[in-house]
Enzyme design. Structure first.
Site, PDB file in Angstrom:
ATOM      1  N   CYS A 216     -10.396   1.565   7.152  1.00 29.18           N
ATOM      2  CA  CYS A 216     -10.748   2.483   6.059  1.00 29.18           C
ATOM      3  C   CYS A 216     -12.195   2.949   6.199  1.00 29.18           C
ATOM      4  CB  CYS A 216     -10.568   1.803   4.711  1.00 29.18           C
ATOM      5  SG  CYS A 216      -8.987   0.992   4.540  1.00 29.18           S
TER       6      CYS A 216
ATOM      7  N   CYS B 149      -3.298   5.487   7.962  1.00 26.88           N
ATOM      8  CA  CYS B 149      -2.630   5.510   6.652  1.00 26.88           C
ATOM      9  C   CYS B 149      -2.419   6.922   6.117  1.00 26.88           C
ATOM     10  CB  CYS B 149      -3.463   4.734   5.647  1.00 26.88           C
ATOM     11  SG  CYS B 149      -5.077   5.480   5.466  1.00 26.88           S
TER      12      CYS B 149
END
Ligand code: FES
Length: 125
Positions: free
Chosen positions: A102, A33
């Protein structure tokens, strides 16, 4: 979809900030990301005396950063290196599958900060 622990660490993150005279700094970017996490450590007698983070990322990245600093504080460097992305996610009672990437940042940034510290020590010796 997020556990209470994730929401707690996201809404009320622990150990946010910088350590200006840090003994080691680890910066990791997430290839998925593009978010970035930075961890600062102070080391005394081979232990993590202080640890802080700055994360430019999503809520899950902030929650995992906060959790990893809590898990690592006070540990020896070798103990802190055993903290993995998986143990951080477990300590938060899990992350939604699409948010597991993440959690990669947190342990990686911690390990990078310890490597940075060790390299500096070797350079001094
Ligand atoms: Fe980037 Fe979570 S979406 S770290």
């Amino acid at each position: 979809m997020y556990s209470e622990k994730v929401m707690d660490h996201f809404s009320n993150p622990r150990n946010v900030g910088e350590i200006p005279d840090a003994d080691g700094v680890g910066t990791v970017g997430n290839p998925v990301c593009g978010d970035v996490m930075k961890i600062f450590i102070k080391v005394e007698d081979n232990r993590l005396k202080d640890i802080k983070f700055k994360t430019f990322g999503c809520g899950a990245a902030i929650a995992t950063s906060s959790m990893v600093t809590e898990m690592a504080r006070g540990k020896t460097l070798d103990e802190a290196l055993e903290i993995s992305n998986k143990t951080v996610a477990e300590a938060l009672d899990g992350l939604p599958p699409q948010k597991m990437h993440c959690s990669n940042l947190a342990a990686d940034a911690l390990h990078a900060a310890i490597d940075d510290y060790r390299q500096k020590q070797t350079a001094k010796a």
